[in-house]
Design a protein around this motif. Structure first.
Motif, PDB file in Angstrom:
ATOM      1  N   SER A 120       9.236  -0.533  -8.787  1.00  0.00           N
ATOM      2  CA  SER A 120       9.506   0.896  -8.884  1.00  0.00           C
ATOM      3  C   SER A 120      10.874   1.170  -8.267  1.00  0.00           C
ATOM      4  O   SER A 120      11.302   0.475  -7.341  1.00  0.00           O
ATOM      5  N   THR A 121      11.551   2.198  -8.753  1.00  0.00           N
ATOM      6  CA  THR A 121      12.846   2.580  -8.194  1.00  0.00           C
ATOM      7  C   THR A 121      13.067   4.061  -8.422  1.00  0.00           C
ATOM      8  O   THR A 121      12.673   4.602  -9.465  1.00  0.00           O
ATOM      9  N   GLY A 122      13.656   4.728  -7.438  1.00  0.00           N
ATOM     10  CA  GLY A 122      13.895   6.157  -7.566  1.00  0.00           C
ATOM     11  C   GLY A 122      13.747   6.853  -6.231  1.00  0.00           C
ATOM     12  O   GLY A 122      14.106   6.319  -5.180  1.00  0.00           O
ATOM     13  N   ILE A 123      13.172   8.053  -6.264  1.00  0.00           N
ATOM     14  CA  ILE A 123      13.068   8.884  -5.068  1.00  0.00           C
ATOM     15  C   ILE A 123      11.943   8.380  -4.158  1.00  0.00           C
ATOM     16  O   ILE A 123      10.839   8.092  -4.615  1.00  0.00           O
ATOM     17  N   ILE A 124      12.225   8.290  -2.862  1.00  0.00           N
ATOM     18  CA  ILE A 124      11.247   7.893  -1.854  1.00  0.00           C
ATOM     19  C   ILE A 124      10.394   9.100  -1.475  1.00  0.00           C
ATOM     20  O   ILE A 124      10.872  10.229  -1.411  1.00  0.00           O
ATOM     21  N   GLY A 125       9.098   8.855  -1.219  1.00  0.00           N
ATOM     22  CA  GLY A 125       8.221   9.903  -0.719  1.00  0.00           C
ATOM     23  C   GLY A 125       7.508  10.713  -1.781  1.00  0.00           C
ATOM     24  O   GLY A 125       6.923  11.753  -1.477  1.00  0.00           O
ATOM     25  N   VAL A 126       7.529  10.242  -3.020  1.00  0.00           N
ATOM     26  CA  VAL A 126       6.852  10.925  -4.124  1.00  0.00           C
ATOM     27  C   VAL A 126       5.838   9.956  -4.726  1.00  0.00           C
ATOM     28  O   VAL A 126       6.162   8.797  -4.998  1.00  0.00           O
ATOM     29  N   GLU A 127       4.613  10.426  -4.948  1.00  0.00           N
ATOM     30  CA  GLU A 127       3.572   9.562  -5.508  1.00  0.00           C
ATOM     31  C   GLU A 127       3.836   9.266  -6.984  1.00  0.00           C
ATOM     32  O   GLU A 127       4.351  10.099  -7.728  1.00  0.00           O
ATOM     33  N   LEU A 128       3.449   8.080  -7.386  1.00  0.00           N
ATOM     34  CA  LEU A 128       3.561   7.713  -8.796  1.00  0.00           C
ATOM     35  C   LEU A 128       2.574   8.533  -9.637  1.00  0.00           C
ATOM     36  O   LEU A 128       1.403   8.640  -9.275  1.00  0.00           O
ATOM     37  N   PRO A 129       3.020   9.081 -10.752  1.00  0.00           N
ATOM     38  CA  PRO A 129       2.099   9.769 -11.663  1.00  0.00           C
ATOM     39  C   PRO A 129       1.400   8.733 -12.541  1.00  0.00           C
ATOM     40  O   PRO A 129       1.893   8.339 -13.594  1.00  0.00           O
ATOM     41  N   MET A 130       0.239   8.288 -12.111  1.00  0.00           N
ATOM     42  CA  MET A 130      -0.401   7.142 -12.757  1.00  0.00           C
ATOM     43  C   MET A 130      -0.797   7.424 -14.208  1.00  0.00           C
ATOM     44  O   MET A 130      -0.816   6.517 -15.038  1.00  0.00           O
ATOM     45  N   THR A 131      -1.085   8.671 -14.527  1.00  0.00           N
ATOM     46  CA  THR A 131      -1.400   8.999 -15.920  1.00  0.00           C
ATOM     47  C   THR A 131      -0.182   8.744 -16.812  1.00  0.00           C
ATOM     48  O   THR A 131      -0.309   8.213 -17.925  1.00  0.00           O
TER      49      THR A 131
END
Length: 406
Positions: A120-131
């Motif tokens: 994963s790469t991008g903004i820290i502190g945001v949950e992955l949208p698993m849907t």
């Protein structure tokens, strides 16, 4: 010619035979034309695998999961990556989501979860949208021409994908090595804030590959600096599926040296592409240190000079202020004797044996206005060399990072 390395026009990760990849837009990032944010790579057969990861004490659970997977002794079949969200700084939920990401991707690929690496790469502190992750992996079509899609799916602030492919003669067999990488900011010589995936159709002993990869990283991606910051997700992995049909490469052989040279060439090319696309960059910065007493001195000196904000600012302004190079060299703590130093800017000698050489300033300024600026510092103390890569520091870097999450 045995060991010869040749470039592959349009080379990418699927230049290596027996690999398929692809990418799609799942809605994780803000929409725009041609944007992608989920990608996958699959080998037709099990792979020997090696990885090098961030040295940060705070890591994304994707790094933790991959370390566990590689330590588990399973042959690896593929990988999945998302961009836009780093899945870091989330506690136990981040680990649960990284594991689920492997399950979702493995189902789409038709392999086992323990055979899939997750990134994963991008903004820290945001949950992955698993849907969205599930819809992304389900909608991704894998093909032998899908390398560019994977490279695009990895991008965050990158302005373009980074891809490369080479062939190497290994004992009379053409072996292919291809790779893709992403990274534009938060990059410093500590495995950088980057993801780099390399695939090869070489047959190689896994133990040798795992010994070789950190050495290759130390002279390529660990010599890359954009802004002095390192990340939580940095990862370099190599998958080798043996589809070339060569005899398995083992340690201490000419074939091992030839393969290592090819792998290094692939990683150096990706490193240069990452440096050239640094956030806001207008120049590629190359720092070559020669004649150091030790390899560590050469690498330390080159990295320190390339990461100096004063040096990077001078490159942006095409200012041949070579005193900044000496200052950075001095604070690097690499052994240096002023009376022995030769210094060059894009091939023009500025200092010889520690003494300034008169030079045509306007001519050097004109050279520094080109796309690439190379500083060469000859220490003349030994036979160790190293090269570091970076870019200039511009106003645009501040603009990009002042509004990264907004």
């Amino acid at each position: 010619m045995p060991g010869a390395i040749n470039q592959v026009d349009g080379g990418t990760i699927t230049t290596a035979r027996g690999f398929r990849s692809g990418g799609t837009y799942a809605g994780i990032k803000t929409y725009s034309d041609d944007k992608m944010d989920v990608g996958m790579l699959l080998s037709d057969t099990p792979c020997a695998a090696a990885g090098v990861f961030t040295r940060s004490s705070i890591v994304s659970p994707s790094v933790t999961v991959n370390r566990e997977t590689l330590a588990g002794g399973h042959a690896i079949r593929g990988l999945v990556v998302n961009s836009g969200i780093a899945n870091a700084g989330l506690g136990e939920q981040g680990y649960i989501d990284a594991k689920e990401m492997a399950v979702l991707a493995s189902a789409a690929m038709g392999v086992k979860p323990e055979e899939v690496l997750v990134f994963s790469t991008g903004i820290i502190g945001v949950e992955l949208p698993m849907t969205l992750i599930k819809s992304g992996v389900d909608e991704t079509t894998l093909s032998e021409t899908g390398g560019n899609e994977l490279a695009r799916a990895m991008m965050t602030t990158d302005t373009h994908p980074k891809e490369v492919g080479v062939t190497v003669d290994i004992g009379g067999t053409d072996v292919h090595i291809g790779g893709v990488a992403k990274g534009s900011g938060m990059i410093h010589p500590n495995m950088a804030t980057m993801l780099c995936f390399v695939a090869t159709d070489a047959a190689i002993d896994q133990g040798l590959l795992r010994t070789m990869l950190p050495e290759v990283a130390d002279y390529s991606l660990n010599m890359l600096t954009i802004d002095g910051d390192s990340s939580t997700n940095d990862s370099l992995v190599v998958l080798a599926n043996g589809a070339a049909g060569n005899a398995t490469i083992t340690a201490g052989t000419p074939e091992a040296e030839a393969f290592k040279a090819g792998l290094l060439e692939c990683c150096v090319q990706l490193t240069r592409k990452l440096a050239r696309d640094g956030e806001g960059a207008t120049h590629l910065l190359v720092v070559e240190v020669t004649g150091a007493r030790t390899s560590e001195d050469a690498r330390t000196a080159a990295r320190t000079i390339a990461s100096s904000l004063l040096v990077k600012s001078a490159v942006y302004g095409a200012d041949p202020n070579w005193g900044r190079l000496l200052a950075a060299l001095g604070r690097s703590q690499a052994e240096a004797v002023e009376e022995k130093i030769d210094l060059f800017i894009n091939g023009v000698c500025i200092m010889e044996a520690g003494k300034p050489i008169p030079f045509h300033r306007d001519a050097v300024v004109a050279l520094m206005r080109g796309d690439e600026v190379t500083f060469r510092i000859a220490l003349n103390l030994g036979d160790a060399d190293a090269t570091a890569w970076g870019c200039d520091l511009t106003e645009e870097y501040v603009v990009i990072n002042s509004a990264y999450t907004t």
